[in-house]
Write a protein that holds these residues in place. Structure first.
Motif, mmCIF file in Angstrom:
data_model
loop_
_atom_site.group_PDB
_atom_site.id
_atom_site.type_symbol
_atom_site.label_atom_id
_atom_site.label_comp_id
_atom_site.label_asym_id
_atom_site.label_seq_id
_atom_site.Cartn_x
_atom_site.Cartn_y
_atom_site.Cartn_z
ATOM 1 N N ASN A 61 -10.497 11.837 0.036
ATOM 2 C CA ASN A 61 -9.763 11.784 1.296
ATOM 3 C C ASN A 61 -8.767 10.639 1.143
ATOM 4 O O ASN A 61 -9.017 9.507 1.564
ATOM 5 N N TRP A 62 -7.666 10.935 0.477
ATOM 6 C CA TRP A 62 -6.715 9.896 0.094
ATOM 7 C C TRP A 62 -6.029 9.262 1.293
ATOM 8 O O TRP A 62 -5.657 8.094 1.244
ATOM 9 N N ASP A 63 -5.876 9.994 2.385
ATOM 10 C CA ASP A 63 -5.300 9.394 3.597
ATOM 11 C C ASP A 63 -6.229 8.319 4.143
ATOM 12 O O ASP A 63 -5.792 7.215 4.495
ATOM 13 N N LEU A 64 -7.517 8.623 4.214
ATOM 14 C CA LEU A 64 -8.481 7.631 4.696
ATOM 15 C C LEU A 64 -8.586 6.470 3.714
ATOM 16 O O LEU A 64 -8.664 5.305 4.127
ATOM 17 N N ALA A 65 -8.568 6.763 2.427
ATOM 18 C CA ALA A 65 -8.633 5.698 1.423
ATOM 19 C C ALA A 65 -7.434 4.757 1.563
ATOM 20 O O ALA A 65 -7.589 3.528 1.501
ATOM 21 N N ALA A 66 -6.249 5.314 1.767
ATOM 22 C CA ALA A 66 -5.046 4.481 1.945
ATOM 23 C C ALA A 66 -5.187 3.605 3.186
ATOM 24 O O ALA A 66 -4.844 2.415 3.164
ATOM 25 N N TYR A 67 -5.702 4.175 4.245
ATOM 26 C CA TYR A 67 -5.912 3.421 5.483
ATOM 27 C C TYR A 67 -6.900 2.275 5.252
ATOM 28 O O TYR A 67 -6.643 1.127 5.634
ATOM 29 N N GLU A 68 -8.023 2.564 4.609
ATOM 30 C CA GLU A 68 -9.031 1.529 4.376
ATOM 31 C C GLU A 68 -8.510 0.458 3.422
ATOM 32 O O GLU A 68 -8.839 -0.725 3.576
ATOM 33 N N LEU A 69 -7.685 0.848 2.459
ATOM 34 C CA LEU A 69 -7.100 -0.147 1.558
ATOM 35 C C LEU A 69 -6.189 -1.093 2.334
ATOM 36 O O LEU A 69 -6.201 -2.305 2.105
ATOM 37 N N ARG A 70 -5.402 -0.557 3.262
ATOM 38 C CA ARG A 70 -4.558 -1.433 4.101
ATOM 39 C C ARG A 70 -5.412 -2.377 4.934
ATOM 40 O O ARG A 70 -5.097 -3.559 5.068
ATOM 41 N N GLN A 71 -6.506 -1.867 5.478
ATOM 42 C CA GLN A 71 -7.384 -2.713 6.287
ATOM 43 C C GLN A 71 -8.000 -3.825 5.433
ATOM 44 O O GLN A 71 -8.063 -4.980 5.850
ATOM 45 N N LEU A 72 -8.451 -3.473 4.251
ATOM 46 C CA LEU A 72 -9.044 -4.452 3.346
ATOM 47 C C LEU A 72 -8.016 -5.500 2.942
ATOM 48 O O LEU A 72 -8.305 -6.705 2.927
ATOM 49 N N THR A 73 -6.819 -5.062 2.639
ATOM 50 C CA THR A 73 -5.737 -5.978 2.281
ATOM 51 C C THR A 73 -5.467 -6.952 3.424
ATOM 52 O O THR A 73 -5.310 -8.155 3.209
ATOM 53 N N ASN A 74 -5.457 -6.451 4.647
ATOM 54 C CA ASN A 74 -5.257 -7.317 5.818
ATOM 55 C C ASN A 74 -6.384 -8.329 5.961
ATOM 56 O O ASN A 74 -6.141 -9.495 6.290
#
Length: 161
Positions: A61-74
């Protein structure tokens, strides 16, 4: 902004964060301390985001993965900004694994994703060790069972008529 660009901006802005911290009123004033989350809260969120990132990637689920990566980066940026005892260099060393994960997500490459997650996880543990908190160790999940309250495989999108 693309995920890869976002990760690069975070990593490159770490020098600006160091400068901003040096020029600010750190340690924070009493009112700022009341508004800033406790470091344990920021790191607990980062741990949860790491977990969810893993399961989203495993489910492709690459959309969710991208979202979680942004959250982790933040979350990593917040740790560096709010807590000057966390060396900015500890955060900037995460640049390469974050960019590698972003590349894997963009390409839908589950092998590169898994390898990059292991490198990121090693970086998290190295940061903990450098801070005298080596007893806080995280791992890439080994259980096939993700947390039970979220759906990780991508949902079918409604068809447009």
């Amino acid at each position: 902004m693309t995920l890869k660009k976002w990760c690069a901006v975070l990593a490159m802005s770490a020098g600006a964060v160091t400068s901003a911290i040096a020029q600010s009123d750190f340690p924070p004033s009493a009112s700022a301390k009341q508004e800033a989350p406790r470091l344990v809260e920021v790191m607990s969120m980062a741990q949860l985001e790491h977990l969810k990132l893993w399961y989203a990637g495993k489910a492709k689920n690459w959309d969710l993965a991208a979202y979680e990566l942004r959250q982790l980066t933040n979350s990593l940026a917040e740790a560096a900004i709010f807590y000057p005892a966390v060396p900015v260099s500890n955060v900037t060393t995460m640049k390469e694994p974050l960019l590698s994960i972003a590349d894997a997500i963009a390409a839908g490459d589950d092998r590169k994703f898994a390898a990059s997650m292991r490198v990121l996880t090693d970086g998290c543990n190295a940061c903990h060790a450098s801070m005298g908190r080596g007893f806080i160790a995280i791992a890439v999940p080994t259980s096939g069972q993700p947390p039970a309250n979220q759906i990780f495989p991508p949902l079918e999108k409604p068809r447009k008529k």
